[in-house]
Design a protein around this motif. Structure first.
Motif, PDB file in Angstrom:
ATOM      1  N   ALA A  48       0.537  -1.398  -0.244  1.00  0.00           N
ATOM      2  CA  ALA A  48       0.175   0.011   0.007  1.00  0.00           C
ATOM      3  C   ALA A  48       0.707   1.200  -0.076  1.00  0.00           C
ATOM      4  O   ALA A  48       0.388   2.205  -0.547  1.00  0.00           O
ATOM      5  N   GLN A  49       1.695   1.221   1.089  1.00  0.00           N
ATOM      6  CA  GLN A  49       3.125   2.084   0.936  1.00  0.00           C
ATOM      7  C   GLN A  49       3.504   2.669  -0.542  1.00  0.00           C
ATOM      8  O   GLN A  49       3.871   4.057  -1.240  1.00  0.00           O
ATOM      9  N   ASN A  50       4.099   1.427  -1.186  1.00  0.00           N
ATOM     10  CA  ASN A  50       4.292   1.546  -2.674  1.00  0.00           C
ATOM     11  C   ASN A  50       3.515   2.395  -3.736  1.00  0.00           C
ATOM     12  O   ASN A  50       4.078   2.993  -4.585  1.00  0.00           O
ATOM     13  N   GLU A  51       2.283   2.189  -3.610  1.00  0.00           N
ATOM     14  CA  GLU A  51       1.640   2.750  -4.586  1.00  0.00           C
ATOM     15  C   GLU A  51       0.866   4.071  -4.873  1.00  0.00           C
ATOM     16  O   GLU A  51       1.040   4.471  -5.034  1.00  0.00           O
ATOM     17  N   GLN A  52       1.614   4.336  -3.020  1.00  0.00           N
ATOM     18  CA  GLN A  52       1.220   5.817  -2.445  1.00  0.00           C
ATOM     19  C   GLN A  52       2.421   6.469  -3.049  1.00  0.00           C
ATOM     20  O   GLN A  52       2.231   7.482  -3.895  1.00  0.00           O
ATOM     21  N   LEU A  53       3.625   5.972  -2.359  1.00  0.00           N
ATOM     22  CA  LEU A  53       5.129   7.154  -3.427  1.00  0.00           C
ATOM     23  C   LEU A  53       4.706   6.673  -4.891  1.00  0.00           C
ATOM     24  O   LEU A  53       5.015   7.035  -5.281  1.00  0.00           O
ATOM     25  N   LYS A  54       4.571   5.137  -5.259  1.00  0.00           N
ATOM     26  CA  LYS A  54       4.147   5.980  -7.038  1.00  0.00           C
ATOM     27  C   LYS A  54       3.029   6.468  -7.599  1.00  0.00           C
ATOM     28  O   LYS A  54       3.699   7.009  -8.355  1.00  0.00           O
ATOM     29  N   ALA A  55       2.102   6.805  -7.004  1.00  0.00           N
ATOM     30  CA  ALA A  55       1.531   7.716  -7.222  1.00  0.00           C
ATOM     31  C   ALA A  55       1.785   9.696  -7.061  1.00  0.00           C
ATOM     32  O   ALA A  55       2.031  10.009  -7.644  1.00  0.00           O
ATOM     33  N   GLN A  56       2.565   9.594  -5.970  1.00  0.00           N
ATOM     34  CA  GLN A  56       3.487  10.928  -5.480  1.00  0.00           C
ATOM     35  C   GLN A  56       3.867  10.692  -7.004  1.00  0.00           C
ATOM     36  O   GLN A  56       4.804  11.803  -7.505  1.00  0.00           O
TER      37      GLN A  56
END
Length: 100
Positions: A48-56
């Motif tokens: 979930a954190q990786n997905e958030q960082l990808k979006a950022q």
């Protein structure tokens, strides 16, 4: 006939100990059920954190591209963040009243 009976008791005790050791490893030892469950939760949180960082990262890439290709965006950021003005312009700073 007494000997085979005691041999059977010893064998039963050995098997019981082996079963206890195996059960301990399953529930409490390294790679136990509880540890695997905790690792699955950590993996889900990390995904979930990786997905958030990808979006950022995608948002930042878009912003960098806009700054490189669009001079209006670059000017807007310079005015906003650095307080730059064009020659001939007058800068007015409005200071809000403090609540007392």
């Amino acid at each position: 006939m007494d000997r085979p009976l005691s041999f059977m008791k010893i064998l039963a005790i050995i098997f019981a100990l082996i079963i206890c050791i195996i059960q301990y490893r399953i529930w409490l030892g390294d790679g136990s059920y509880r540890e695997i469950k905790q690792l699955k939760v950590q993996i889900a949180e990390q995904k979930a954190q990786n997905e958030q960082l990808k979006a950022q990262n995608e948002q930042l890439k878009k912003e960098v591209l806009a700054l490189r290709t669009n001079p209006d965006v670059l000017e807007e950021k310079a005015r906003e963040n650095l307080g730059l003005i064009k020659s001939g312009e007058t800068f007015y700073r409005i200071i809000p009243k403090e609540d007392k």
